[in-house]
Design a protein around this motif. Structure first.
Motif, PDB file in Angstrom:
ATOM      1  N   SER A  55       0.831  -1.207   0.000  1.00 32.77           N
ATOM      2  CA  SER A  55       0.000   0.000   0.000  1.00 32.77           C
ATOM      3  C   SER A  55       0.861   1.250   0.000  1.00 32.77           C
ATOM      4  CB  SER A  55      -0.932   0.004   1.215  1.00 32.77           C
ATOM      5  OG  SER A  55      -0.186  -0.082   2.421  1.00 32.77           O
ATOM      6  N   ALA A  56       0.303   2.337  -0.531  1.00 32.84           N
ATOM      7  CA  ALA A  56       1.002   3.620  -0.564  1.00 32.84           C
ATOM      8  C   ALA A  56       0.008   4.749  -0.335  1.00 32.84           C
ATOM      9  CB  ALA A  56       1.712   3.808  -1.900  1.00 32.84           C
ATOM     10  N   ALA A  57       0.538   5.913  -0.004  1.00 31.89           N
ATOM     11  CA  ALA A  57      -0.245   7.145   0.161  1.00 31.89           C
ATOM     12  C   ALA A  57      -1.357   6.996   1.192  1.00 31.89           C
ATOM     13  CB  ALA A  57      -0.812   7.611  -1.178  1.00 31.89           C
ATOM     14  N   VAL A  58      -1.079   6.277   2.282  1.00 29.63           N
ATOM     15  CA  VAL A  58      -1.970   6.364   3.447  1.00 29.63           C
ATOM     16  C   VAL A  58      -1.941   7.803   3.958  1.00 29.63           C
ATOM     17  CG1 VAL A  58      -2.323   5.589   5.828  1.00 29.63           C
ATOM     18  CG2 VAL A  58      -1.737   3.936   4.049  1.00 29.63           C
ATOM     19  N   HIS A  59      -0.794   8.432   3.865  1.00 29.14           N
ATOM     20  CA  HIS A  59      -0.676   9.889   3.965  1.00 29.14           C
ATOM     21  C   HIS A  59      -0.657  10.410   2.536  1.00 29.14           C
ATOM     22  CE1 HIS A  59       1.245   9.172   8.114  1.00 29.14           C
ATOM     23  NE2 HIS A  59       0.023   9.634   8.288  1.00 29.14           N
ATOM     24  N   ASN A  81       4.454 -16.763  -9.207  1.00 26.86           N
ATOM     25  CA  ASN A  81       4.236 -18.202  -9.331  1.00 26.86           C
ATOM     26  C   ASN A  81       3.182 -18.713  -8.359  1.00 26.86           C
ATOM     27  OD1 ASN A  81       6.372 -18.372 -11.232  1.00 26.86           O
ATOM     28  ND2 ASN A  81       7.852 -18.428  -9.557  1.00 26.86           N
ATOM     29  N   ALA A  82       3.111 -18.087  -7.198  1.00 29.44           N
ATOM     30  CA  ALA A  82       2.225 -18.598  -6.153  1.00 29.44           C
ATOM     31  C   ALA A  82       1.708 -17.437  -5.313  1.00 29.44           C
ATOM     32  CB  ALA A  82       2.977 -19.591  -5.265  1.00 29.44           C
ATOM     33  N   GLY A  83       0.601 -17.684  -4.636  1.00 30.54           N
ATOM     34  CA  GLY A  83       0.060 -16.702  -3.721  1.00 30.54           C
ATOM     35  C   GLY A  83      -0.683 -15.580  -4.412  1.00 30.54           C
ATOM     36  N   THR A  84      -0.994 -14.540  -3.637  1.00 25.00           N
ATOM     37  CA  THR A  84      -1.790 -13.408  -4.117  1.00 25.00           C
ATOM     38  C   THR A  84      -1.113 -12.104  -3.725  1.00 25.00           C
ATOM     39  OG1 THR A  84      -3.844 -14.675  -3.892  1.00 25.00           O
ATOM     40  CG2 THR A  84      -4.046 -12.279  -3.996  1.00 25.00           C
ATOM     41  N   LEU A  85      -0.955 -11.200  -4.692  1.00 21.89           N
ATOM     42  CA  LEU A  85      -0.362  -9.889  -4.465  1.00 21.89           C
ATOM     43  C   LEU A  85      -1.428  -8.824  -4.699  1.00 21.89           C
ATOM     44  CD1 LEU A  85       2.135  -8.068  -3.970  1.00 21.89           C
ATOM     45  CD2 LEU A  85       2.557  -8.179  -6.446  1.00 21.89           C
ATOM     46  N   ILE A  86      -1.638  -7.967  -3.698  1.00 19.38           N
ATOM     47  CA  ILE A  86      -2.612  -6.879  -3.790  1.00 19.38           C
ATOM     48  C   ILE A  86      -1.843  -5.569  -3.790  1.00 19.38           C
ATOM     49  CG2 ILE A  86      -4.669  -5.836  -2.772  1.00 19.38           C
ATOM     50  CD1 ILE A  86      -5.049  -8.424  -1.153  1.00 19.38           C
ATOM     51  N   LEU A  87      -2.012  -4.769  -4.833  1.00 21.41           N
ATOM     52  CA  LEU A  87      -1.321  -3.497  -4.971  1.00 21.41           C
ATOM     53  C   LEU A  87      -2.330  -2.361  -4.844  1.00 21.41           C
ATOM     54  CD1 LEU A  87       0.964  -4.393  -8.023  1.00 21.41           C
ATOM     55  CD2 LEU A  87       1.604  -4.387  -5.598  1.00 21.41           C
ATOM     56  N   ILE A  88      -2.121  -1.472  -3.859  1.00 22.20           N
ATOM     57  CA  ILE A  88      -3.001  -0.325  -3.635  1.00 22.20           C
ATOM     58  C   ILE A  88      -2.160   0.935  -3.746  1.00 22.20           C
ATOM     59  CG2 ILE A  88      -4.852   0.600  -2.184  1.00 22.20           C
ATOM     60  CD1 ILE A  88      -3.415  -2.505  -0.892  1.00 22.20           C
ATOM     61  N   ILE A 141       3.197  -4.573   3.179  1.00 26.36           N
ATOM     62  CA  ILE A 141       4.265  -3.574   3.091  1.00 26.36           C
ATOM     63  C   ILE A 141       3.589  -2.230   2.884  1.00 26.36           C
ATOM     64  CG2 ILE A 141       6.320  -2.800   1.847  1.00 26.36           C
ATOM     65  CD1 ILE A 141       6.655  -5.700   0.847  1.00 26.36           C
ATOM     66  N   ASP A 142       3.716  -1.338   3.854  1.00 23.04           N
ATOM     67  CA  ASP A 142       3.085  -0.026   3.796  1.00 23.04           C
ATOM     68  C   ASP A 142       4.165   1.011   3.522  1.00 23.04           C
ATOM     69  OD1 ASP A 142       0.987   1.787   3.926  1.00 23.04           O
ATOM     70  OD2 ASP A 142       1.204   2.094   6.089  1.00 23.04           O
ATOM     71  N   LEU A 143       4.077   1.681   2.376  1.00 21.93           N
ATOM     72  CA  LEU A 143       5.129   2.560   1.895  1.00 21.93           C
ATOM     73  C   LEU A 143       4.867   4.010   2.307  1.00 21.93           C
ATOM     74  CD1 LEU A 143       5.315   1.031  -1.687  1.00 21.93           C
ATOM     75  CD2 LEU A 143       6.939   0.623   0.170  1.00 21.93           C
ATOM     76  N   HIS A 144       5.859   4.625   2.961  1.00 25.53           N
ATOM     77  CA  HIS A 144       5.739   5.997   3.446  1.00 25.53           C
ATOM     78  C   HIS A 144       6.982   6.797   3.095  1.00 25.53           C
ATOM     79  CE1 HIS A 144       2.160   5.807   6.202  1.00 25.53           C
ATOM     80  NE2 HIS A 144       2.392   4.515   6.028  1.00 25.53           N
TER      81      HIS A 144
END
Length: 366
Positions: A55-59, A81-88, A141-144
């Motif tokens: 995630s990004a831009a929570v601020h 290859n596996a799992g789930t990736l969520i991009l916000i 992973i929360d990007l700031h």
């Protein structure tokens, strides 16, 4: 956290394995009654595996993370290859549109989690994000970036006393790992309480998308995907990695204009000059010194200060002497040098200290 074999839905839409889906998640409404939505991309591998959100831009004015996610979406192949990736790419859509850290009612979205369905605007959005994304994820992973008029040398933050979080933080590959649960109501603190191992990345300045920060962010996300066996590949290791349990702010003693002597990411010794404070006539008033050996975690990019305002955020590593020796020895590492050089262009660094006439040396000026 969800079992990797169960169906995955987001915003009422089912996303099968091996597919990519762009979703608009409704979080509020405009004055006209039209929907306000968050753009989300969901990428699913063909094999079962963990669910990771980025995630990004929570601020809303912290744009480096937006750039990282854009690069992951468009410029960087992600053969999952596996799992789930969520991009916000944008969580605080209101702040993003207004180039503001906060919500329209001045609330901080990153103090509003896990939120309430019938609370304030910030609380309702936090609730929707928490229920639709965080409770369905195993990792996050929360990007700031730093706050206004400051910059941060890239560092990963998380509750390093939690084994799952500590291993995930180490996998990201930042040189500095800063221990902390996070403030009450912050995304990472409340997510960890709910069983989702979330780390926060702090890097660069607000209202900018900085190329070297993007490189570090993309590299770190890929490292984490490889660590979780969601992608194949070899992780990129940092030149050094150290845990930080303690830090301190060095603050201005008098009002004036700063001449900096250090840059973000620089290793300093006890008593080393951090900045000289000069008057509007250019006369030196006092010199701020490092109270301990450490690493410049963050600093102001605004040279004008009033008494008490923060100048430099100094990270103090555990086992400082041996750790700092290793850091000095590894400063030839290319990635380290590049990002340190780029962040330093946002401040004017002078090696020369000015004489401070008729003032006693202050050994405790922080």
């Amino acid at each position: 956290m969800p079992a990797p074999t169960q169906r995955f839905t987001l915003g009422g839409q089912r996303i099968p394995r091996g597919t990519t889906r762009d979703i608009r998640l409704k979080v509020s409404e405009r004055y006209t009654g039209d929907a306000i939505t968050l753009p989300i991309r969901v990428i699913r591998g063909r094999k079962p595996g963990p669910t990771l959100f980025v995630s990004a831009a929570v601020h809303g004015e912290e744009l480096n993370g937006v750039g990282v996610i854009h690069q992951l979406m468009f410029d960087t192949p992600l053969p999952l290859n596996a799992g789930t990736l969520i991009l916000i790419p944008v969580v605080n859509i209101f702040g993003f549109e207004n180039q503001s850290r906060y919500m329209p009612d001045r609330r901080d979205l990153n103090r509003s989690f896990p939120g309430k369905p019938n609370g304030s605007l910030a609380s309702r959005i936090a609730h929707q994000v928490f229920q639709e994304i965080i409770t369905k994820s195993d990792y996050g992973i929360d990007l700031h970036t730093a706050a206004g008029s400051r910059t941060n040398f890239p560092n990963v933050r998380g509750d390093l006393n939690v084994t799952k979080v500590r291993r995930f933080a180490r996998a990201f590959g930042c040189e500095l790992m800063v221990h902390g649960r996070g403030p009450e109501g912050s995304l990472r603190r409340e997510a960890v309480k709910a069983g989702c191992a979330v780390i926060t990345i702090e890097a660069g300045e607000p209202l900018k998308i900085e190329p070297r920060v993007l490189e570090a962010g993309v590299r770190g996300v890929r490292n984490c995907l490889i660590h979780l066996d969601m992608m194949t590949g070899k992780p990129v290791d940092p030149p050094y990695q150290v845990r930080i349990d303690r830090s301190t702010w060095i603050r201005a003693e008098v009002g004036g204009i700063l001449r900096f002597h250090v840059a973000p990411g620089e290793v300093v010794e006890t008593g080393q000059a951090i900045a000289t404070n000069v008057s509007v006539y250019g006369e030196a008033q006092n010199i701020l010194h490092a109270p301990a050996a450490g690493i410049v975690l963050g600093m102001t990019t605004l040279p004008t200060v009033k008494p008490g305002e923060p100048v430099c955020h100094l990270a103090i590593p555990k086992g400082a002497t041996k750790t700092l020796q290793r850091i000095f020895a590894s400063k030839q590492h290319k990635n380290y040098q590049q990002i340190q050089k780029d962040l330093a262009t946002n401040v004017t660094v002078s090696e020369q200290e000015l004489d401070v006439p008729n003032l006693p040396q202050d050994d405790d000026n922080t």
